[in-house]
Design an enzyme around this catalytic site. Structure first.
Site, mmCIF file in Angstrom:
data_model
loop_
_atom_site.group_PDB
_atom_site.id
_atom_site.type_symbol
_atom_site.label_atom_id
_atom_site.label_comp_id
_atom_site.label_asym_id
_atom_site.label_seq_id
_atom_site.Cartn_x
_atom_site.Cartn_y
_atom_site.Cartn_z
ATOM 1 N N LYS A 263 16.784 22.333 -9.612
ATOM 2 C CA LYS A 263 15.862 21.005 -9.880
ATOM 3 C C LYS A 263 16.880 19.785 -10.633
ATOM 4 O O LYS A 263 17.624 20.184 -11.464
ATOM 5 C CB LYS A 263 14.911 21.405 -10.905
ATOM 6 C CG LYS A 263 13.590 22.255 -10.235
ATOM 7 C CD LYS A 263 12.584 21.361 -9.570
ATOM 8 C CE LYS A 263 12.129 20.655 -10.401
ATOM 9 N NZ LYS A 263 11.075 20.025 -9.781
ATOM 10 N N SER B 83 15.652 22.254 -14.785
ATOM 11 C CA SER B 83 14.455 23.318 -15.024
ATOM 12 C C SER B 83 14.791 24.623 -15.773
ATOM 13 O O SER B 83 16.092 25.160 -15.300
ATOM 14 C CB SER B 83 13.689 23.597 -13.931
ATOM 15 O OG SER B 83 12.967 24.760 -13.723
ATOM 16 N N HIS C 126 1.068 -1.170 -0.031
ATOM 17 C CA HIS C 126 -0.129 0.031 0.062
ATOM 18 C C HIS C 126 0.971 1.092 0.088
ATOM 19 O O HIS C 126 0.531 2.476 0.548
ATOM 20 C CB HIS C 126 -1.027 0.049 1.154
ATOM 21 C CG HIS C 126 -1.577 -1.191 1.392
ATOM 22 N ND1 HIS C 126 -3.116 -1.266 1.044
ATOM 23 C CD2 HIS C 126 -1.476 -2.467 1.885
ATOM 24 C CE1 HIS C 126 -3.275 -2.587 1.223
ATOM 25 N NE2 HIS C 126 -2.686 -3.260 1.855
ATOM 26 N N GLU D 66 9.800 9.387 -16.339
ATOM 27 C CA GLU D 66 8.616 9.731 -16.518
ATOM 28 C C GLU D 66 7.804 9.715 -18.057
ATOM 29 O O GLU D 66 6.903 9.399 -18.132
ATOM 30 C CB GLU D 66 8.668 11.437 -16.249
ATOM 31 C CG GLU D 66 8.769 11.692 -14.743
ATOM 32 C CD GLU D 66 8.965 13.094 -14.538
ATOM 33 O OE1 GLU D 66 7.905 13.707 -14.042
ATOM 34 O OE2 GLU D 66 9.934 13.675 -15.089
#
Ligand code: ARG
Length: 504
Positions: A288, A282, A161, A295
């Site tokens: 970043k 970024s 979970h 992704e």
């Protein structure tokens, strides 16, 4: 309304196709990948026709001469597929007729239809691509095994979970992916078996009155067996559905590892740092460091699922026989192969170069009561209490500690609370029982997380991977040998005017 030149099948038609019709119907983009396979298929077919006495040796010679030239021209960029000629098959045949004349070139299509021809091309192409994907998957498995070997003893939190469940080792986690991807390998292997059947000779749908030799073309094209039933051959695309399903599951699994990469690299998890070569920044936020590859892998999964659904939907309404709808099977399949290969091309190196933060993993594995099950198990073994009773006691203990904003590591308090439940355990014992590292050492059941089991499983997986590697090699060799054998015959025919007999 603009019209084009006459097509190869134009005999019964009085006007030509409009340019819009051609633009709507041609399959040139997808077919460009098939030229080499189409030519190989035509070589095998022509050799067979000559061996069976259906065309003459002189016919064969001219046909093979111009097929060779077509291949050379294509490779040199001097032969590109023309949309006015609809597809790869008619382009190659037209090339032959334009160069060798109808007298010779016009004979290649004897005892053959584009309906079986397009399947030959697709089967040959898919066979190669499955092996490419299998190779990529093996590389990915090797990357995971490298991590597993180095980290069989490294503790990390195991999750259910997405909540701390029990400690496991990083090596255990990595081998789970190997176990998973090896099943993908098996699915690809069975998809390969379906692709490795010869459709050539099914002709339009009914076979032919010519005495063709389907065994010979099977051999020349390196297929296992002829796919026999002509009408079934022409009507079926389940071999494509099978591969798209296998590829969809590969993507599902790649997407799952990607998901883990995404959140393991968060500040909150802090369990993994990607190499700069596999990270993105970024344009506005200077600090970043983003996991874009993971992704994009996750994000491209739908394209492969889409391809599967596209094909399944295509098939559901089709009557027996060839239907032009089948032409739509190729672009999504090509894309699916491209997506999977691209993802597999990057993930192994991304994983191998990643920095796994083992201190952080150990910290997390020892926090948040992740070893509570070990305490319950201890009570079962040492205090002869039923597991359900022990579960309740430890649950109550955790509840009390949480209420007081404490953890197991507040050892005296933990000990006192247990005393309230008439359980006497020393602090030293508690420290041992609740130690994440000791917990994983002791999970020695078959397939458990203990380093011993992980190492045993690594050995087993390596054996399986070696078998897959040698199977890929065998398949590739069979393909290469068949292609070389066909080319050897072509060479012989081009050298002299008689067709060489088998083994010559
Ligand atoms: N481009 C077609 C396809 O991909 C080739 C077969 C065409 N056959 C036909 N009877 N129109 O399916």
């Amino acid at each position: 309304m603009e019209t084009s030149q006459k097509t190869l099948w134009g005999g019964r038609f009085s006007t030509s196709l409009t340019t819009e019709t051609i633009a709507f119907t041609h399959s040139i983009e997808a077919d460009t990948r098939l030229i080499g396979y189409d030519i190989w298929g035509s070589q095998a077919h022509a050799i067979m026709l000559a061996r069976q006495g259906i065309i003459s040796d002189a016919d064969l010679r001219e046909i093979l001469r111009w097929l060779r030239k077509a291949e050379d021209d294509f490779q040199n960029g001097d032969f590109t597929l023309d949309p006015n000629k609809e597809d790869v098959h008619m382009n190659v045949e037209s090339y032959l007729i334009e160069n060798a004349g109808r007298e010779f070139g016009g004979k290649l299509h004897t005892a053959r239809s584009r309906n079986d021809q397009v399947l030959v091309d697709a089967h040959l192409y898919i066979r190669d691509e499955i092996l490419n994907v299998q190779h990529g998957l093996s590389e990915l498995c090797k990357a995971f095994l490298e991590i597993a070997k180095e980290h069989a003893d490294t503790v990390m939190p195991g999750y259910t979970h997405t909540q701390h469940a029990q400690p496991i080792s990083l090596g255990f986690w990595a081998t789970a992916y190997v176990s998973m991807f090896l099943r993908d390998q098996k699915r690809l292997q069975s998809a390969y078996a379906l692709a490795n059947m010869n459709p050539l000779g099914a002709c339009a749908l009914a076979g032919t009155t010519f005495s063709i030799d389907r065994e010979l073309t099977t051999k020349l094209l390196g297929f296992d067996v002829p796919h026999e039933h002509a009408l079934d051959v022409i009507s079926s695309r389940d071999f494509i559905a099978e591969i798209l399903f296998a590829l969809s599951l590969v993507m599902a699994n790649l997407s799952r590892i990607s998901e883990e990469i995404v959140y393991w690299t968060t500040y909150e998890f802090g369990m993994m740092v990607l190499d700069d070569a596999y990270s993105f920044g970024s344009s506005i936020m200077p600090q970043k460091k983003n996991p874009d590859i993971a992704e994009l892998t996750r994000g491209r999964t739908g394209r492969v699922y889409g391809a599967l659904l596209d094909l399944l939907t295509n098939l559901k309404g089709l009557p027996m026989g060839y239907n032009r709808d089948f032409q739509e099977d190729k672009p999504p399949l090509w894309e699916a192969f491209d997506v999977v290969k691209a993802c597999l091309g990057l993930l192994p190196e991304l994983l191998k170069t990643a920095d796994f933060r083992t201190e952080r993993m150990a910290e997390l594995a020892n926090a948040n009561f992740a070893t509570a099950t070990e305490l319950a198990n201890y009570l079962v073994k040492e205090h002869q209490i039923s597991f359900r009773e022990c579960h309740e006691i430890v649950g109550w203990l955790v509840g009390e500690l949480v209420q007081q904003e404490k953890t197991f590591a507040d050892w005296e308090l933990t000990q006192d609370l247990l005393k309230q439940r008439e359980i006497d355990v020393s602090v030293e014992q508690l420290q041992q029982i609740l130690d994440a590292e000791l917990a994983i050492q002791n999970n020695q059941s078959l397939g458990g997380t203990s380093p011993k089991e992980v190492r045993r499983m690594i050995d087993g997986f390596e054996v399986q991977l070696n078998e897959i590697t040698s199977r890929i090699y065998t398949c590739q060799t069979e393909i290469d040998n068949a292609h070389q054998e066909t080319q050897r015959i072509v060479d012989k025919v081009l050298e002299k005017s008689t067709v060489p007999t088998e083994g010559e």
